[in-house]
Design a protein around this motif. Sequence first.
Motif, mmCIF file in Angstrom:
data_model
loop_
_atom_site.group_PDB
_atom_site.id
_atom_site.type_symbol
_atom_site.label_atom_id
_atom_site.label_comp_id
_atom_site.label_asym_id
_atom_site.label_seq_id
_atom_site.Cartn_x
_atom_site.Cartn_y
_atom_site.Cartn_z
ATOM 1 N N GLY A 1 0.580 -1.176 0.108
ATOM 2 C CA GLY A 1 0.004 0.023 0.053
ATOM 3 C C GLY A 1 0.755 1.200 0.060
ATOM 4 O O GLY A 1 1.977 1.406 0.255
ATOM 5 N N LEU A 2 -0.107 2.283 -0.305
ATOM 6 C CA LEU A 2 0.547 3.766 -0.405
ATOM 7 C C LEU A 2 0.396 4.282 1.131
ATOM 8 O O LEU A 2 -0.673 4.123 1.693
ATOM 9 N N TYR A 3 1.172 5.247 1.347
ATOM 10 C CA TYR A 3 0.957 6.210 2.594
ATOM 11 C C TYR A 3 0.347 7.425 2.191
ATOM 12 O O TYR A 3 1.235 8.280 1.649
ATOM 13 N N MET A 4 -0.792 8.059 2.153
ATOM 14 C CA MET A 4 -1.628 8.981 1.364
ATOM 15 C C MET A 4 -0.897 10.146 1.793
ATOM 16 O O MET A 4 -0.805 11.067 1.027
ATOM 17 N N ASP A 5 -0.839 10.416 3.270
ATOM 18 C CA ASP A 5 -0.079 11.530 3.594
ATOM 19 C C ASP A 5 1.112 12.172 3.011
ATOM 20 O O ASP A 5 1.281 13.246 2.398
ATOM 21 N N ARG A 6 1.953 11.105 3.109
ATOM 22 C CA ARG A 6 3.491 11.510 2.408
ATOM 23 C C ARG A 6 3.331 11.384 0.974
ATOM 24 O O ARG A 6 4.171 12.169 0.270
ATOM 25 N N PHE A 7 2.455 10.681 0.251
ATOM 26 C CA PHE A 7 2.312 10.635 -1.164
ATOM 27 C C PHE A 7 1.661 12.100 -1.670
ATOM 28 O O PHE A 7 2.073 12.515 -2.470
ATOM 29 N N VAL A 8 0.669 12.456 -0.673
ATOM 30 C CA VAL A 8 -0.070 13.865 -1.256
ATOM 31 C C VAL A 8 1.023 14.767 -1.017
ATOM 32 O O VAL A 8 1.100 15.861 -1.962
ATOM 33 N N ALA A 9 1.894 14.934 -0.045
ATOM 34 C CA ALA A 9 2.973 15.950 0.335
ATOM 35 C C ALA A 9 3.961 15.863 -0.983
ATOM 36 O O ALA A 9 4.179 17.180 -1.440
ATOM 37 N N LEU A 10 4.375 14.475 -1.261
ATOM 38 C CA LEU A 10 5.173 14.615 -2.487
ATOM 39 C C LEU A 10 4.511 15.129 -3.771
ATOM 40 O O LEU A 10 5.324 15.802 -4.571
ATOM 41 N N GLN A 11 3.309 15.000 -4.140
ATOM 42 C CA GLN A 11 2.740 15.277 -5.264
ATOM 43 C C GLN A 11 2.544 16.869 -5.397
ATOM 44 O O GLN A 11 2.570 17.507 -6.438
ATOM 45 N N GLU A 12 2.579 17.459 -4.123
ATOM 46 C CA GLU A 12 2.558 18.983 -4.313
ATOM 47 C C GLU A 12 4.096 19.364 -4.548
ATOM 48 O O GLU A 12 4.184 20.802 -4.961
ATOM 49 N N LYS A 13 5.198 18.800 -4.159
ATOM 50 C CA LYS A 13 6.525 18.997 -4.703
ATOM 51 C C LYS A 13 6.951 18.720 -6.125
ATOM 52 O O LYS A 13 7.457 19.538 -6.820
ATOM 53 N N VAL A 14 6.525 17.505 -6.440
ATOM 54 C CA VAL A 14 7.187 17.157 -7.849
ATOM 55 C C VAL A 14 5.937 16.380 -8.652
ATOM 56 O O VAL A 14 5.052 15.973 -8.063
ATOM 57 N N LYS B 1 6.800 13.911 -11.195
ATOM 58 C CA LYS B 1 7.112 12.587 -11.234
ATOM 59 C C LYS B 1 7.968 12.063 -10.176
ATOM 60 O O LYS B 1 8.494 12.537 -9.610
ATOM 61 N N PHE B 2 7.623 10.562 -10.087
ATOM 62 C CA PHE B 2 8.249 9.923 -8.936
ATOM 63 C C PHE B 2 9.037 8.634 -9.293
ATOM 64 O O PHE B 2 8.437 8.028 -10.180
ATOM 65 N N ASP B 3 9.765 8.146 -8.803
ATOM 66 C CA ASP B 3 10.298 6.868 -9.239
ATOM 67 C C ASP B 3 10.400 5.982 -7.568
ATOM 68 O O ASP B 3 10.252 6.739 -6.539
ATOM 69 N N THR B 4 10.516 4.889 -7.826
ATOM 70 C CA THR B 4 10.442 3.867 -6.666
ATOM 71 C C THR B 4 11.481 4.262 -5.326
ATOM 72 O O THR B 4 10.890 4.611 -4.190
ATOM 73 N N LYS B 5 12.529 4.593 -5.798
ATOM 74 C CA LYS B 5 13.586 5.176 -4.818
ATOM 75 C C LYS B 5 13.099 6.718 -4.002
ATOM 76 O O LYS B 5 13.271 6.565 -2.694
ATOM 77 N N MET B 6 12.644 7.629 -4.747
ATOM 78 C CA MET B 6 12.159 8.599 -4.004
ATOM 79 C C MET B 6 10.881 8.273 -3.241
ATOM 80 O O MET B 6 10.935 8.899 -1.969
ATOM 81 N N LEU B 7 10.183 7.595 -3.793
ATOM 82 C CA LEU B 7 8.900 7.325 -2.867
ATOM 83 C C LEU B 7 9.237 6.702 -1.700
ATOM 84 O O LEU B 7 8.599 6.675 -0.623
ATOM 85 N N VAL B 8 10.409 5.552 -1.893
ATOM 86 C CA VAL B 8 10.775 4.935 -0.362
ATOM 87 C C VAL B 8 11.191 5.928 0.608
ATOM 88 O O VAL B 8 11.260 5.790 1.719
ATOM 89 N N ALA B 9 12.381 6.652 -0.079
ATOM 90 C CA ALA B 9 12.990 7.711 0.767
ATOM 91 C C ALA B 9 12.109 8.636 1.394
ATOM 92 O O ALA B 9 12.254 9.157 2.613
ATOM 93 N N GLU B 10 10.811 9.061 0.601
ATOM 94 C CA GLU B 10 9.997 10.037 1.643
ATOM 95 C C GLU B 10 8.844 9.161 2.207
ATOM 96 O O GLU B 10 8.006 9.725 2.554
ATOM 97 N N ASP B 11 8.957 7.766 2.638
ATOM 98 C CA ASP B 11 8.094 7.115 3.285
ATOM 99 C C ASP B 11 6.791 6.973 2.695
ATOM 100 O O ASP B 11 5.814 6.880 3.427
ATOM 101 N N ALA B 12 6.513 7.155 1.282
ATOM 102 C CA ALA B 12 5.294 7.194 0.869
ATOM 103 C C ALA B 12 4.747 5.942 0.376
ATOM 104 O O ALA B 12 3.468 5.487 0.425
#
Length: 434
Positions: A32-45, A47-58
Motif C-alpha cells: 500500500g501507499l501512505y497517502m499523507d506522504r504521497f500527497v505531500a510529495l505530489q505537491e512538490k514534484v 514525477k516519482f520513482d520507486t527510490k524517491m517514494l521509499v525515501a519519502e516514506d510514501a
Amino acid sequence: MLRIYGVGGYEEVGRNMSCIEIDDEAIILDMGLYMDRFVALQEKVSKFDTKMLVAEDAIPNDKILSHIKKKIKAIVISHAHLDHMGAIKWLATSYNCPIITTPYTAEVIKRNASNRIIKVNVNSVYKISKNIEIEFINTTHSVPQSTIIHIKTNYGSIIYALDYKNDNHPVIGRKTNIRRLKEIEDVVLLIADSTNADEEKKTFSESIAKEMLKDIMLGMETGEHAIFLTTFSSHIARLKSMLNIAKTLGRKAVFIGKSLADYIEPAEKLRIINFSKDAEIIDNPRKAQRKLSDMNRNREEYVFIVTGGLGERNAVLTRLANDELSLKILPQDFIIFSCEVIPTPVIQANRKILEQKLHRKKARLFKDIHVSGHASREELRDLIEILSPRHILPAHGDIAKCASTAMLANEMGYELGKNIHIIQNGQSFKLFPK
Ligand SMILES: [Zn+2]
C-alpha cells in the motif's frame, strides 16, 4: 520455519505490507501507499520513482525482504484501497510472482500492475503451493469485495484481518462471514486491525451513514439550492445511498471526477451496481464545461457527487471552490462531507484551506457525516474471542494504536513479549521453531 515480517503499516495508518515466510516459500500480504506522504510529495514534484517514494516514506521499504525475494510465491491483496494496493505500481514488478486478489480489486489494480493477476472469488480457496493455501473470507468494510485473508500452513492458520468490520446491515454485499471464521481451528496468528482499537464502542453500520444523509437531504430546506456531496471515491456503498436519496428527493445524481469514474466502472462491469441507469458520470469536468453550465442554470434539479473531500489540489470540490468550472457554488448551497478527515498534517491543512474557501462563498457545510469502515475495540474483542489465536500481531496503525490492540489482548489473557507481538516497520519475528 514460520517468520513474520512487518514491512509497512506498523508505524502509520497507511502503506500496509507484511510478509509470511514459511520454510522455503513466502507470500506478501498487501502493498500500500501512505497517502499523507504521497500527497505531500505530489505537491512538490510531478514525477516519482520507486527510490524517491521509499525515501519519502510514501511506499513501504521492502529492503527487509531482499534476502528472501526468490522465495516469494505470490502478492496477495486484501481489498481495493490505496493504502493496501497503491504501491503495486512501483514495487510489484521486482517480484517474479503473480498478484492474487478478488475480481473487483483485480479490475481496479489492473492498469497499474504488470504481474500476472489471478482472480479468486470471495469466500473461495486458492492453493498457492503444496504447503500454502489461501482463502478470501468476506468482510464488510468500505469498498466492494473486501476480505479477511486466511493463510493455511503446516504450522496452523494465519488470519490477516486488517480493514475489517462487523456490519449487521451492509448497504452493499453480504455480512462478514462469521460462520466461516468460527469454523477455523488452530489459528496460530491473528494480524489485527488497530485503526480504531482505541475507540471503546462498536463501529456503526453503513446503514446508519445512509440515515444521517437522509436526515440532511430529505429533512432540511434544500429549496432551489444545489447539493454537493463528497466521500471516498472507492466507497461504492455510500455512493449508492447518495444516489438513492437523490432519487427520493426528485433530483438527478451526477458523479463528477476521475477517481469516482475509476471505481464506479469496475463495479458496474462486475454488476455490483448500475449507477449509469439513473445517474450521469462525468470523469473529466474540464471537458464537460457546456454540460456543467446547463446544469448550473438548473441546479435545483441535481445532486452533485464530487471528488475532493480531503481538499486534494486537483479534485473537483477544490476546483469548484476556486471557480475553475462552469458549475458554481452559491450562497446557501449544501456541501456535505460524507467522510472523515484523515488525521495527518498535510491532509488536515488542505481540508482547512478548502473549508475557508467554501465559507467565503457562504455555503452551508455539513461535516463528518460518516461511519468508519474499521472495527472498534469491542468488535475486535469478538474477533479475538471467535478465533482464539495463539499469537496476536497488532497492525494498521502507529505504535500507540497497536498498543491499544495489545492492551485489549492483555485484558483477554495474552502477554506482551510472549504472545502479543508489537513490531515496527522493517522488523520480523519467528514463531517456529522457537
Ligand atoms: Zn481499507
